[in-house]
Enzyme design. Structure first.
Site, PDB file in Angstrom:
ATOM      1  CG  ASP A  96     -40.036  24.657  12.774  1.00  0.00           C
ATOM      2  OD1 ASP A  96     -39.415  23.572  12.808  1.00  0.00           O
ATOM      3  OD2 ASP A  96     -41.040  24.832  12.057  1.00  0.00           O
TER       4      ASP A  96
ATOM      5  CG  ASP B  32     -39.624  18.009  10.730  1.00  0.00           C
ATOM      6  OD1 ASP B  32     -38.935  19.049  10.790  1.00  0.00           O
ATOM      7  OD2 ASP B  32     -40.873  18.055  10.721  1.00  0.00           O
TER       8      ASP B  32
ATOM      9  CB  ALA C 153     -46.200  17.460   6.240  1.00  0.00           C
TER      10      ALA C 153
ATOM     11  CB  CYS D 212     -64.417  41.808  17.332  1.00  0.00           C
ATOM     12  SG  CYS D 212     -63.045  41.439  18.433  1.00  0.00           S
TER      13      CYS D 212
ATOM     14  CB  CYS E   9     -60.495  42.638  20.705  1.00  0.00           C
ATOM     15  SG  CYS E   9     -59.977  43.558  19.254  1.00  0.00           S
TER      16      CYS E   9
ATOM     17  CB  CYS F  61     -63.148  45.609  17.440  1.00  0.00           C
ATOM     18  SG  CYS F  61     -62.173  44.568  16.356  1.00  0.00           S
TER      19      CYS F  61
END
Ligand code: GUN
Ligand code: ZN
Length: 481
Positions: free
Chosen positions: A90, A125, A193, A276, A278, A281
């Protein structure tokens, strides 16, 4: 072209596709985790092992960094970050929107992004905030567009330059931006934005902005939703045709002790369980996670796993044609997401045009399902039925004497000949006991059938329970019990 995009599977306006950047290819929808080189909670190479194919980092941070600037210029970003997937950079625009100014010009940031060997470059931008009035947004959009033209003129049409779509919350400006960007032949288009809209849970306005852009951009453009966000909104955004997300949420939420799930988030201090699957967890208790010296990193890992799993779930839903069900489920997690979902349904006519013809199934999940693309499509197609002079539409499916044709009735779609009984959507739709909303919607199907067959006479036979609804929806039509 340096950036090429191809869609392979569709559902609503969402698509599963392939984004090719030079020789690297990633599957979309995709998440580009945001990398802050100064705070690497999870390293890019760890992310690659988790299945991440693309990341995004900030060129402005690199350009201002004593530690990384020279190394990035000398060795390239991929070496510095130890990541050989796609790296998007960016510009300083985000800093611009937060701090008001940055000490870099458009061509300077683009040259720097090129020199550190970024795969996708973003011009400087201007992210116009939602509070900006029309005149301000228009003035800022003109600057963004001028910088994009300058970028293309300087680096050529083949350079991997992203074309941010700005315009604040003004749909006409967003459309104008999308039109010009499409005309310039840009293939990679972030919608900018929108962070303040997402942070403020302003999902209805988000849908307005994104739909204005998507209606205007060519369908071949790969659309990136800049700075999105929480995984609970990815299904909604994908349904509109967003292909890429670049969330820092996994790290930002971890910093605040927040535990993401696909439908909302928890404060880790409030959790007694870790709901969860994963790795983090399943190898920690809630207490261990809360008191761990590595708490922030563990939370970030969990948050990223959850986010990646949601992207995978969305891709599977597109393949199966069940994205509406997923959107419906996710958007009931927060009232403002529900507002966004309802706004999306207000654009069904547009979405219907890109939706696919058949799907695995249609599950009715309440009023909102009445406005789905499959219902609109089915009711439009009713004009193609060939019918004789006297048509009976029988809710109970029983023929009576004196009719040339018998049509059955399945809400929320409407009338159907028995030949369509096994075809999508009549055959593959599951509905609960009839409710008023679906019967009213089905009557709208009857109404459009009648309009498109002026030479036929129609009689609707329904049981006593639905006579009132049928009469209200079908004024002037003969309704019998
Ligand atoms: N990150 C989040 N929103 C934006 C935006 O509008 N422009 C740029 N360049 N980066 C962003
Ligand atoms: Zn987890």
């Amino acid at each position: 072209m340096a950036i090429q995009f191809e869609s392979l599977d569709y559902d609503i306006a969402g698509r599963c596709g392939k984004l090719a950047v030079g020789k690297k290819v990633i599957k979309t929808p995709a998440l580009l985790p945001v990398i802050n080189p100064h705070l690497p909670l999870i390293t890019p190479s760890e992310m690659q092992k988790m299945g991440v194919g693309a990341i995004i980092t900030n060129a402005y941070i690199f350009s201002q960094s004593m530690q990384f600037r020279e190394q990035a210029l000398a060795e390239g970003l991929h070496k510095v970050l130890d990541f050989d997937g796609v790296i998007m950079t960016d510009s300083g625009s985000f800093q611009l929107s937060v701090y008001g100014e940055v000490s870099v010009s458009n061509l300077e940031t683009l040259s720097f992004q090129r020199d550190i060997q970024s795969d996708i470059w973003v011009p400087l931008d201007i992210p116009t905030p939602p509070s900006a009035d029309h005149a301000t947004a228009e003035r800022e959009l003109a600057i963004t567009m001028e910088r994009l033209r300058e970028a293309k003129a300087t680096f050529g049409d083949d350079a991997p330059i992203a074309a941010p779509v700005q315009g604040g919350i003004h749909p006409d400006l967003r459309k104008r931006a999308a039109q010009e960007i499409g005309d310039m032949g840009c293939t990679f288009c972030p919608i900018g934005a929108v962070v303040p809209l997402m942070e403020g849970y302003r999902y209805r306005e988000l849908v307005e902005v994104v739909m204005a852009v998507k209606k205007t951009l060519p369908p071949s453009a790969c659309v990136h939703l800049f700075g999105a966000g929480h995984p609970a909104m990815f299904a909604l955004a994908t349904a509109m045709g967003c292909d890429l997300f670049d969330s820092a949420a996994y790290a930002l939420y971890a910093k605040e002790g927040r535990y993401l799930t696909s439908h909302g988030s928890y404060k880790v201090d409030e959790l007694v369980e870790l709901p969860c699957a994963c790795q983090v967890c399943r190898s920690h208790t809630a207490g261990e996670l809360r008191t761990s010296g590595e708490r922030e990193r563990l939370l970030a890992l969990h948050n990223l796993y959850v986010t990646l799993a949601e992207i995978a779930r969305i891709r599977q839903a597109i393949t199966d044609g069940t994205l509406w069900e997923l959107v419906d489920e996710r958007c009931r997690g927060h009232p403002q997401l529900l507002s966004g979902y309802r706004e999306l349904l207000a654009h069904t006519d547009t979405l219907e045009a890109s939706d696919r013809a058949t799907k695995r199934r249609f599950f009715y999940r309440g009023n909102e399902s009445c406005l789905r693309t499959e219902v609109v499509r089915y009711q439009k197609n009713l004009s193609r039925l060939r019918l004789g002079r006297d048509v009976l539409i029988a809710f109970d499916g029983n023929m009576q004497e004196g009719f040339s044709d018998l049509l059955l009735f399945k809400p929320p779609f409407g009338p159907y000949p028995k030949e369509l009984k096994e075809t999508f959507p009549i055959g593959q739709s599951e509905i609960p006991d009839w409710d008023e909303a679906m019967v009213r919607q089905g009557c709208k199907g009857i109404s459009s059938l009648i309009k498109s067959h002026p030479k036929s006479r129609f009689v609707v036979a329904c049981n006593a329970r639905w006579v009132k609804v049928a009469n209200e929806e079908l004024p002037g039509v003969e309704v019998v019990t």
